[in-house]
Design an enzyme around this catalytic site. Structure first.
Site, PDB file in Angstrom:
ATOM      1  N   TRP A   1      69.744  60.068  34.063  1.00 36.16           N
ATOM      2  CA  TRP A   1      69.103  59.006  33.718  1.00 36.16           C
ATOM      3  C   TRP A   1      68.420  59.712  32.355  1.00 36.16           C
ATOM      4  O   TRP A   1      67.481  60.503  32.481  1.00 36.16           O
ATOM      5  CB  TRP A   1      68.026  58.636  34.540  1.00 36.16           C
TER       6      TRP A   1
ATOM      7  N   ASN B   1      67.468  68.380  36.920  1.00 37.74           N
ATOM      8  CA  ASN B   1      66.585  67.168  36.928  1.00 37.74           C
ATOM      9  C   ASN B   1      65.145  67.601  36.545  1.00 37.74           C
ATOM     10  O   ASN B   1      64.659  68.353  36.858  1.00 37.74           O
ATOM     11  CB  ASN B   1      66.510  66.561  38.389  1.00 37.74           C
ATOM     12  N   GLY B   2      64.419  66.781  35.732  1.00 44.26           N
ATOM     13  CA  GLY B   2      63.068  67.029  35.255  1.00 44.26           C
ATOM     14  C   GLY B   2      62.932  67.014  33.887  1.00 44.26           C
ATOM     15  O   GLY B   2      63.971  66.448  33.140  1.00 44.26           O
TER      16      GLY B   2
ATOM     17  N   HIS C   1      36.313  25.624  31.520  1.00 33.79           N
ATOM     18  CA  HIS C   1      36.964  24.842  30.616  1.00 33.79           C
ATOM     19  C   HIS C   1      38.167  24.153  31.070  1.00 33.79           C
ATOM     20  O   HIS C   1      39.082  23.819  30.400  1.00 33.79           O
ATOM     21  CB  HIS C   1      36.978  25.538  29.092  1.00 33.79           C
TER      22      HIS C   1
ATOM     23  N   LYS D   1      67.108  41.396  34.886  1.00 31.61           N
ATOM     24  CA  LYS D   1      66.120  42.649  34.437  1.00 31.61           C
ATOM     25  C   LYS D   1      65.792  42.735  33.144  1.00 31.61           C
ATOM     26  O   LYS D   1      64.731  43.113  32.627  1.00 31.61           O
ATOM     27  CB  LYS D   1      66.752  43.826  35.093  1.00 31.61           C
TER      28      LYS D   1
ATOM     29  N   GLU E   1      48.951  39.568  34.696  1.00 30.28           N
ATOM     30  CA  GLU E   1      50.160  40.345  35.301  1.00 30.28           C
ATOM     31  C   GLU E   1      50.125  40.136  36.870  1.00 30.28           C
ATOM     32  O   GLU E   1      51.294  39.565  37.436  1.00 30.28           O
ATOM     33  CB  GLU E   1      49.758  41.732  35.193  1.00 30.28           C
TER      34      GLU E   1
ATOM     35  N   LYS F   1      53.415  38.347  38.579  1.00 24.52           N
ATOM     36  CA  LYS F   1      54.216  39.078  39.873  1.00 24.52           C
ATOM     37  C   LYS F   1      54.603  38.090  41.015  1.00 24.52           C
ATOM     38  O   LYS F   1      55.663  38.029  41.685  1.00 24.52           O
ATOM     39  CB  LYS F   1      53.414  40.139  40.191  1.00 24.52           C
TER      40      LYS F   1
ATOM     41  N   GLU G   1      57.237  35.265  40.123  1.00 20.59           N
ATOM     42  CA  GLU G   1      58.420  35.680  39.612  1.00 20.59           C
ATOM     43  C   GLU G   1      59.211  36.043  40.978  1.00 20.59           C
ATOM     44  O   GLU G   1      60.346  36.051  40.985  1.00 20.59           O
ATOM     45  CB  GLU G   1      58.345  36.684  38.740  1.00 20.59           C
TER      46      GLU G   1
ATOM     47  N   ARG H   1      70.283  55.070  42.369  1.00 23.18           N
ATOM     48  CA  ARG H   1      69.016  55.529  41.829  1.00 23.18           C
ATOM     49  C   ARG H   1      68.890  55.105  40.284  1.00 23.18           C
ATOM     50  O   ARG H   1      67.835  55.344  39.624  1.00 23.18           O
ATOM     51  CB  ARG H   1      68.940  57.220  41.833  1.00 23.18           C
TER      52      ARG H   1
ATOM     53  N   CYS I   1      67.864  61.067  37.940  1.00 23.27           N
ATOM     54  CA  CYS I   1      69.087  61.715  37.861  1.00 23.27           C
ATOM     55  C   CYS I   1      69.436  62.020  39.241  1.00 23.27           C
ATOM     56  O   CYS I   1      68.522  62.373  40.265  1.00 23.27           O
ATOM     57  CB  CYS I   1      68.994  62.934  37.069  1.00 23.27           C
TER      58      CYS I   1
HETATM   59  C1  AGP Z   1      58.507  41.676  34.555  1.00 22.82           C
HETATM   60  O1  AGP Z   1      58.149  41.501  35.893  1.00 22.82           O
HETATM   61  C2  AGP Z   1      59.643  40.578  34.086  1.00 22.82           C
HETATM   62  N1  AGP Z   1      60.657  41.334  34.712  1.00 22.82           N
HETATM   63  C3  AGP Z   1      59.720  40.422  32.579  1.00 22.82           C
HETATM   64  O2  AGP Z   1      58.462  39.698  32.430  1.00 22.82           O
HETATM   65  C4  AGP Z   1      59.837  41.602  31.912  1.00 22.82           C
HETATM   66  O3  AGP Z   1      58.612  42.273  31.716  1.00 22.82           O
HETATM   67  C5  AGP Z   1      60.151  40.900  30.201  1.00 22.82           C
HETATM   68  O4  AGP Z   1      61.386  40.372  30.296  1.00 22.82           O
HETATM   69  C6  AGP Z   1      60.428  41.953  29.372  1.00 22.82           C
HETATM   70  O5  AGP Z   1      61.114  43.024  29.564  1.00 22.82           O
HETATM   71  P1  AGP Z   1      61.342  44.585  28.621  1.00 22.82           P
HETATM   72  O6  AGP Z   1      60.026  45.060  29.237  1.00 22.82           O
HETATM   73  O7  AGP Z   1      62.397  45.052  29.243  1.00 22.82           O
HETATM   74  O8  AGP Z   1      61.356  44.174  27.362  1.00 22.82           O
END
Ligand code: AGP
Length: 608
Positions: free
Chosen positions: A74, A100-101, A504, A603, A481, A485, A488, A27, A2
């Site tokens: 937010w 905020n908080g 394997h 996103k 993960e 990272k 992507e 933000r 926020c």
């Molecule tokens: C992760 O870095 C990616 N941006 C992507 O895999 C993301 O985690 C996935 O699209 C799921 O998104 P969500 O958590 O908003 O459902």
């Protein structure tokens, strides 16, 4: 996160407030509002959505006034609606606050105030502050705020304005930043330097537990116990571009470095030390479900799916309940079997991922109890699930998920702890986990302090065409993960595998040009991972190992060692992922990639 702006001075307040809110847009927020005081009357305008809507609503209105408040919200408690937007007022409409908080004890305070006749308009925790101050007001707003805050548990950056005393603003800070900007015949209060850069560079930074009474010509700083505090006026230099990312070049790096705070917020008010347990408000109505659940199905995509994989280890180890983790996109088309006693847990940062939403709907239709673990309050998954837990990570703007992932895993630890304590987890073991969770944010900070070494490593690896990430047990999803990272944001091919799985097939890939990142921290598979490292070493693989501080064994085999502090085995994934987030970030920036907006990615994948 926020945004707060308060103004008192000789200018018309509205342009100052709107400008300040616009400076804080970066933000992330989902609603906005302002309050203006003129001739003793308070006038409020609030919108769901962006500041442009607020500006449009104010256009053409005659709204004089030289003292006011503005806020971008937010959502943490209560959906992102106009009503839930700040400012909030008391019953009389003569006291207005922006906050905020998170007020942890707002339920209790709201119940007490309602019993005293206060009527609440919103679902937010913040509104309780306006009514509490009203209840305690006897002609001195500063005193009423002081008394109110002595009853509050949680975090606040708070600004209060009242028509009863139109010559002052009251500011108070505990756990959420507040800055006082000093002008000539005017003063400012904001949560972010960016909101006041156009008017002043002379500021006072409030510290936790401090208040300020701000008039046009004077700022008086005290502590909550009335002790006067002599605050230093600082002259700050900044350019707005830099401030917008809080001195970080990318939102992703900012969010990586926010993780001590975001993890703290994910746990705020949820740890019960004495009982070695966790309190999850969003699951209060599901106690019996949690006590009788026979099986969990965890749904997610991408990073959220990786968090779910860690959740499987946590819930099965701590509570002994069977867990199955499914790609949401596969689950929804697979004719899934849902038996009685099944709880489906959907993990989603955005709460809008179409595959996760559709899979959850499918499970609900087949009779499952569906719970959500989301970051965005009021998101579709959060609203359509039967209940759930918000991770309180704050807005995650970088497309590559970082702080949301560690907040998801933190919340999964709290859930597994709760389930475990209902079953087989001893008080002592629960208290051990709670104590280590309290220490976690500082340990995250310690890992972040090693960022420079990881940046240097990235320089050595920037041209490698392929990577392997390997680990075992609860850290195997961290390998997945870490690979995601890198893929992507740097567009380098990377794969995560269970370390034992290498034999394997993937071991055929190993040569001196293949970096292999091992998460090789202390744990019951540590010796096995060392054998896997030796297998890679024997084939001249380029070994990078994330190890527990003080580990002298693995550095004999690894070309590069990244040390992280020791912690509870269940919490290692949260510490171990951070060097991998940083490695991916630095390699991607060295390759000139658009880290915050990687090619082809969104996103939130809200379309199939
Ligand atoms: C992760 O870095 C990616 N941006 C992507 O895999 C993301 O985690 C996935 O699209 C799921 O998104 P969500 O958590 O908003 O459902």
């Amino acid at each position: 996160m926020c945004g707060i702006i308060g103004y008192i001075g000789h200018r018309e307040a509205i342009p100052v407030l709107l400008n300040g809110l616009k400076r804080m847009e970066y933000r992330g927020y989902d609603s906005a509002g302002i309050a203006l005081l003129h001739n003793g009357r308070l006038n409020m305008t609030k919108v769901a959505g962006k500041i442009a809507r607020l500006t449009a609503q104010l256009d053409g209105q005659e709204l004089p006034g030289q003292i006011g408040l503005g806020h971008t919200r937010w959502a943490t408690h209560g959906e992102p609606t106009r009503l839930n937007a700040h400012p909030h007022t008391d019953c009389s409409g003569n006291i207005v606050i922006i906050h905020n908080g998170i007020i942890e004890n707002y339920h209790t305070l709201k119940t007490e105030l309602t019993a005293k006749g206060h009527t609440f308009q919103t679902d937010t925790d913040s509104e309780v502050l306006a009514h509490l101050i009203e209840e305690l007001y006897e002609g001195d707003i500063e005193h009423a705020v002081r008394l109110a805050l002595s009853q509050v548990k949680g975090a606040y950056g708070l600004v209060v304005l009242t028509g009863y005393e139109p010559d002052r603003l009251i500011a108070a800070r505990l756990g959420s930043p507040l800055i006082i900007g000093l002008g000539e015949g005017e003063n400012f209060i904001a949560s972010d330097l960016a909101a006041m850069v156009d008017y002043t560079h002379n500021v006072i930074f409030l510290d936790d537990g401090e208040m300020a009474v701000v008039t046009r010509d004077k700022v008086t700083n005290t502590r909550l116990n009335r002790q006067v505090v002599d605050k230093k006026v600082e002259h700050v230099f900044f350019n707005i571009e830099e401030i917008e990312k809080d001195k970080y070049p990318h939102f992703m790096l900012k969010e990586i470095f926010e993780q001590p705070d975001s993890i703290r917020n994910a746990m705020r008010g949820r740890l019960i030390e004495a009982e070695g347990d966790a309190r999850l408000g969003g699951l209060l109505n599901f106690q019996d479900h949690l006590e009788t659940v026979k099986r969990f199905i965890i749904l997610g995509c991408g990073t959220s799916w990786h968090a779910g994989m860690i959740g499987e280890y946590l819930i099965e180890e701590l509570a002994g309940i069977p867990v199955e983790v499914e790609y949401a996109s596969e689950f929804r088309y697979r004719n899934p079997i849902i038996e009685p006693g099944t709880i489906v847990l959907t993990i989603s940062q955005s709460g809008e991922t179409i595959d996760s939403l559709a899979a959850m709907r499918e499970a609900k239709e087949r009779g499952a109890t569906v719970l959500g673990i989301c970051n965005v309050v009021g998101s579709t998954i959060a609203r359509e699930s039967d209940g759930g837990v918000y991770i309180h990570a704050g807005p995650e703007i970088g497309v590559a998920s970082t702080k949301a992932f560690t907040a998801q895993v933190t919340v999964l630890n709290l859930l597994a702890l709760k389930l475990g304590r209902q079953r087989r987890l001893t008080l002592e073991r629960g208290q051990q986990l709670v104590a280590e969770l309290h220490r976690l944010p500082d340990k995250v900070r310690a890992v972040l302090d090693r960022a420079e070494g990881i940046r240097e490593l990235a320089e050595k690896l920037v041209d490698k065409p392929n990577f392997l990430y390997l680990s075992r047990g609860i850290n195997f999803p961290v390998a997945l993960e870490g690979a995601l990272k890198l893929k992507e944001i740097s567009y380098i091919h990377a794969e995560g595998y269970p370390a034992a799985e290498m034999k394997h097939g993937p071991i055929a890939l190993i040569d001196e040009n293949m970096p292999v990142v091992f998460i090789a921290v202390n744990g019951h598979t540590y010796e096995k991972v060392i054998s896997n490292i030796e297998e890679v070493r024997a084939r001249k693989g380029n070994i990078i190992a994330v190890v527990t501080e003080g580990d002298e064994v693995i550095r004999r085999y690894a070309h590069y060692v990244i040390e992280i502090p020791p912690t509870d085995p269940f919490l290692f994934p949260i510490l171990a992922v951070i060097p991998l987030q940083l490695l991916a970030y630095y390699i991607a920036t060295l390759r000139g990639c658009d880290v915050d907006q990687p090619r082809n990615l969104a996103k939130s994948v809200t379309v199939e």
